[in-house]
Design an enzyme around this catalytic site. Structure first.
Site, PDB file in Angstrom:
ATOM      1  N   LYS A 132      57.340  22.467  67.048  1.00  0.00           N
ATOM      2  CA  LYS A 132      57.165  22.641  68.493  1.00  0.00           C
ATOM      3  C   LYS A 132      56.034  21.763  69.004  1.00  0.00           C
ATOM      4  O   LYS A 132      56.195  21.047  70.005  1.00  0.00           O
ATOM      5  CB  LYS A 132      56.876  24.109  68.817  1.00  0.00           C
ATOM      6  CG  LYS A 132      56.674  24.378  70.303  1.00  0.00           C
ATOM      7  CD  LYS A 132      56.182  25.788  70.557  1.00  0.00           C
ATOM      8  CE  LYS A 132      54.709  25.915  70.246  1.00  0.00           C
ATOM      9  NZ  LYS A 132      54.134  27.233  70.569  1.00  0.00           N
ATOM     10  N   ASP A 151      58.764  26.883  73.093  1.00  0.00           N
ATOM     11  CA  ASP A 151      57.733  27.911  73.204  1.00  0.00           C
ATOM     12  C   ASP A 151      58.357  29.178  73.790  1.00  0.00           C
ATOM     13  O   ASP A 151      59.551  29.217  74.085  1.00  0.00           O
ATOM     14  CB  ASP A 151      56.540  27.410  74.026  1.00  0.00           C
ATOM     15  CG  ASP A 151      56.847  27.278  75.514  1.00  0.00           C
ATOM     16  OD1 ASP A 151      57.992  27.541  75.931  1.00  0.00           O
ATOM     17  OD2 ASP A 151      55.938  26.904  76.271  1.00  0.00           O
TER      18      ASP A 151
END
Length: 211
Positions: A132, A151
């Protein structure tokens, strides 16, 4: 949230979103130090507010301590960031990793391959940077166009839009890539590019376009 609502929001925020992406694109020509600041920002963001993290990194950058400060000096700037002790160590490790003869050298790494290769490279080689955060970093420096930044805001939005059935308890590499592919297909279906879709979904939860 429905797709019709998402498209309506996109029409309202399109200008701000495109302006932000243009700023990301400009960073491709920024200094090594400025690009390293984005890496430091992404090292700070896990489980912390992005706005708080960016303010801390801005202060660090403007003070020069991001490039010269020791552990305690950097730590002082990370107030409000969760796990700041660990993240200060990650910043110092990254600074050492991307320094040569006292100077930050990171831009040359951005030409090693395509965005998927670069994500793998940064996620594996930079301590504290997962898939991420590596995706986030590459998007913010104008490299990534198709990578998902999964997220909590993005995952919640994808679930609401029925792009995914549920939010996974943990994101293995395999699961991350599965959701990313599904998001890419959704992006193509509704005609909103991935980079813009990410900012749009984030703004739908926070109320503003950020980074």
């Amino acid at each position: 949230m429905k797709i019709s609502q998402l498209k309506e929001l996109y029409s309202k925020l399109r200008f701000d979103i495109k302006k932000r992406i243009a700023e990301f694109e400009k960073l491709r020509n920024a200094s090594d130090e400025r690009i390293f600041a984005e890496l430091a920002f992404c090292l700070c963001t896990p489980q912390s507010k992005a706005t708080v993290c960016w303010r801390a990194i801005e202060r660090l950058y403007n003070s020069g301590k991001l490039f010269t400060g020791g552990y305690q000096e950097i730590l002082k700037f990370l107030e409000g960031i969760r796990f700041k002790e660990t993240k200060a160590k990650y910043i110092l490790l990254a600074r050492k990793q991307f320094s040569k003869n006292g100077k930050i050298i990171i831009k040359n790494k951005l030409s090693l391959g395509n965005e998927y290769y670069l994500r793998e490279y940064f996620a594996i080689n930079v301590k504290g940077l997962g898939f991420k955060e590596a995706s986030h970093f590459l998007r913010n420096v104008g490299i990534a166009k198709q990578l998902a930044i999964l997220d909590v805001h993005i995952l919640k939005s994808l679930q609401e839009l029925k792009v995914i059935s549920q939010i996974p308890k943990s994101l293995s590499k395999k699961k991350y890539l599965e959701i990313e592919k599904t998001m890419q297909q959704f992006s193509k279906k509704i005609g909103i590019p991935m980079r813009e879709l990410d900012l749009l979904l984030w703004a739908s939860k926070t109320g503003f376009v950020f980074k």
